[in-house]
Design a protein around this motif. Sequence first.
Motif, PDB file in Angstrom:
ATOM      1  N   THR A 115      12.593  -7.881  32.611  1.00 22.75           N
ATOM      2  CA  THR A 115      10.523  -8.049  33.457  1.00 22.75           C
ATOM      3  C   THR A 115      10.598  -8.058  34.586  1.00 22.75           C
ATOM      4  OG1 THR A 115      11.071 -10.084  31.745  1.00 22.75           O
ATOM      5  CG2 THR A 115       8.905 -10.124  33.366  1.00 22.75           C
ATOM      6  N   ILE A 155       9.301  -7.579  38.493  1.00 20.59           N
ATOM      7  CA  ILE A 155       8.563  -8.167  39.234  1.00 20.59           C
ATOM      8  C   ILE A 155       7.795  -7.300  39.692  1.00 20.59           C
ATOM      9  CG2 ILE A 155       9.271  -9.868  41.458  1.00 20.59           C
ATOM     10  CD1 ILE A 155      12.680  -9.677  39.522  1.00 20.59           C
ATOM     11  N   THR A 156       6.434  -8.690  39.781  1.00 19.84           N
ATOM     12  CA  THR A 156       5.464  -7.667  41.286  1.00 19.84           C
ATOM     13  C   THR A 156       6.014  -7.380  42.863  1.00 19.84           C
ATOM     14  OG1 THR A 156       4.336  -9.994  41.730  1.00 19.84           O
ATOM     15  CG2 THR A 156       3.802  -9.043  39.819  1.00 19.84           C
ATOM     16  N   PRO A 157       5.498  -5.840  43.093  1.00 21.07           N
ATOM     17  CA  PRO A 157       5.172  -6.362  44.346  1.00 21.07           C
ATOM     18  C   PRO A 157       5.300  -6.928  45.415  1.00 21.07           C
ATOM     19  CG  PRO A 157       3.786  -4.561  43.506  1.00 21.07           C
ATOM     20  CD  PRO A 157       4.135  -5.856  42.670  1.00 21.07           C
ATOM     21  N   GLN A 158       4.816  -7.944  45.443  1.00 20.20           N
ATOM     22  CA  GLN A 158       4.050  -8.939  46.481  1.00 20.20           C
ATOM     23  C   GLN A 158       5.435  -9.978  46.797  1.00 20.20           C
ATOM     24  OE1 GLN A 158       2.271  -8.348  44.431  1.00 20.20           O
ATOM     25  NE2 GLN A 158      -0.077  -7.464  45.609  1.00 20.20           N
ATOM     26  N   GLN A 159       5.897 -10.240  44.874  1.00 16.72           N
ATOM     27  CA  GLN A 159       7.259 -11.035  44.930  1.00 16.72           C
ATOM     28  C   GLN A 159       8.234 -10.558  45.609  1.00 16.72           C
ATOM     29  OE1 GLN A 159       6.517 -11.747  40.985  1.00 16.72           O
ATOM     30  NE2 GLN A 159       6.405 -13.820  41.285  1.00 16.72           N
ATOM     31  N   ASN A 162       5.407  -0.522  45.493  1.00 15.42           N
ATOM     32  CA  ASN A 162       4.342  -0.307  45.872  1.00 15.42           C
ATOM     33  C   ASN A 162       3.647  -0.741  43.728  1.00 15.42           C
ATOM     34  OD1 ASN A 162       5.026   2.508  44.514  1.00 15.42           O
ATOM     35  ND2 ASN A 162       4.363   3.720  47.213  1.00 15.42           N
ATOM     36  N   GLN A 163       4.934  -0.707  43.267  1.00 14.50           N
ATOM     37  CA  GLN A 163       4.262  -0.649  41.768  1.00 14.50           C
ATOM     38  C   GLN A 163       6.145  -2.245  41.506  1.00 14.50           C
ATOM     39  OE1 GLN A 163       5.614   2.903  40.104  1.00 14.50           O
ATOM     40  NE2 GLN A 163       7.242   2.900  39.934  1.00 14.50           N
ATOM     41  N   PRO A 164       5.676  -2.356  40.115  1.00 17.38           N
ATOM     42  CA  PRO A 164       6.985  -3.459  39.859  1.00 17.38           C
ATOM     43  C   PRO A 164       8.275  -2.944  39.058  1.00 17.38           C
ATOM     44  CG  PRO A 164       4.203  -3.653  38.465  1.00 17.38           C
ATOM     45  CD  PRO A 164       4.645  -2.609  39.188  1.00 17.38           C
ATOM     46  N   ASN A 188      12.778 -14.772  43.929  1.00 17.43           N
ATOM     47  CA  ASN A 188      11.483 -14.419  42.802  1.00 17.43           C
ATOM     48  C   ASN A 188      12.708 -13.384  42.116  1.00 17.43           C
ATOM     49  OD1 ASN A 188       8.664 -15.016  43.294  1.00 17.43           O
ATOM     50  ND2 ASN A 188       9.680 -13.895  45.030  1.00 17.43           N
TER      51      ASN A 188
END
Length: 511
Positions: free
Chosen positions: A33, A35-39, A79-81, A454
């Motif tokens: 899965t 994970i988002t860039p922010q996480q 900049n991407q998951p 995360n």
Amino acid sequence: MMKDTMKKTLFLIISLILWSCVSVEQHNKKLETPITPQQLKKDVDFAYEKLQKLHPKLYWYVSKEKLDYKFDSLKKTINQPLKPSEFFLKLAPVIADVKEGHLRLVPLEKKLTKKETKRLKNQKGTLGRLNYVIEDHRLYIKDNAEKIGNLKVGTEILKINDIPVTQILEKYRPLVTSDGYNTTYHKYSLARRFNTFFSLEYGILDSVKVEAQHKDSLKTIVLKRETKTKTEKKKEKQDQKLTEEKKTKGYNPVTKSYNRDLQFLDKDSSIAYMKIKTFSGTYSKKFYKNSFALLKKAGTETLIIDIRDNLGGSLVEINNLYSYFAKEKFKFIKDIEVSSRTSILTTDYLKNFPTVTKPLGVISYPIYMLVSVIGTKKKDGKYYLMDLFPSKKPKADAFYGKTYVLINGSSFSASSIISAKFKADGLATLVGEETGGANDGTVAGIYSTQKLPNSKMKLPIGLFLIQPNIEMTNTMKGVTPNVEIIPTLDEILRKKDVQLDWVLKDISTKK
């Protein structure tokens, strides 16, 4: 009443099995899965904050400005998951830039069901059953005891599952680090760990296609997992039974060899050879006591200690070993520096206790906390564990003959500490290659394992700055030998021990 109890017990067992299966399934689903860039950026910040708080000498080999820049630059590339495995390949090299050999990011591994675990336990692996040597970014077979695929010693592995090995090594090289600016350790570490990295990336495979070359002969073979025979299983059980000799010498059932051993190299016992593969600490006291008593009784004049490929281990063991060479009372290592008065309270305390004795660990933890805080003293603006290793007297059976110590780039951690002490005190002649561990100490000892919130990857951070009690060289490199002898690839593959040969020739010349 009896039936109700049985029903409840059966229900509990089934529930535990189902929960275990779901837990494994959920864990493995997370591996795939993104994970988002922010996480992910939060994980980067979390890792750096913990390093700054807990590591006692974070900017030893890299300046704060440079390390700040590296962590900031890493965040800009996210900049991407990303899947956890992809994120690992980005963050691990930045952690390696700290240039501390003990510091490494631990990737998430696929969890196995009980059925899968049982199946693998009864099987022999593929690439992991071979020993390798790396030279000029190329991978060669150093040992093939089981004659897997009839691959001869000296065979170069060109491709694995159609992927060029040079490409594989280039990808994993940034994940490996040593202490400081030492470079000798890298090829040894990568040769040991490349199969682990490969399995983490591609999973535990039932078969692997290998393209190999021996001299002018090219061939492609498929290495398959093999089921262990009844004879092999029976032999494994026998190997695991510990006799008194196996305990004292530290028998390793995996390598089918002793961890430590002493033998005489001539008829009159004037030359002795002591091989120590790791400073495990287990039963070592008895081994050294027996060995040095024997050397004294035999009137041995020269002792060769071989700690090549010894990755370190117990400080207590090397402190004890050194007491058999010291000529006067000595302090082996300096007072241990920590980052703060409370940093060691974050250690993985209960990990040191077997499951059965964990309740005892819980009960004793308050005492550990109290002793840790009281035992940590502030001096010159820094925090130290005072007199953890107090001054020690030489042993009654101390050896005062000629001593040689064999070292190489895979002599790491505790091996480097005792080598540095031997050299600084002039008690031995070091022969071989610069050690992989630093001359001026390392950060290790006990660890505080931080889980990234995360990605859930683990970052074990060493809490102790351990330095031999010597005048620091400030070279930021390993322990350099008194006599440098680096074997060629051909000599390694032909098992020609040029370092030991030089020592024996030197002994003969001086006789």
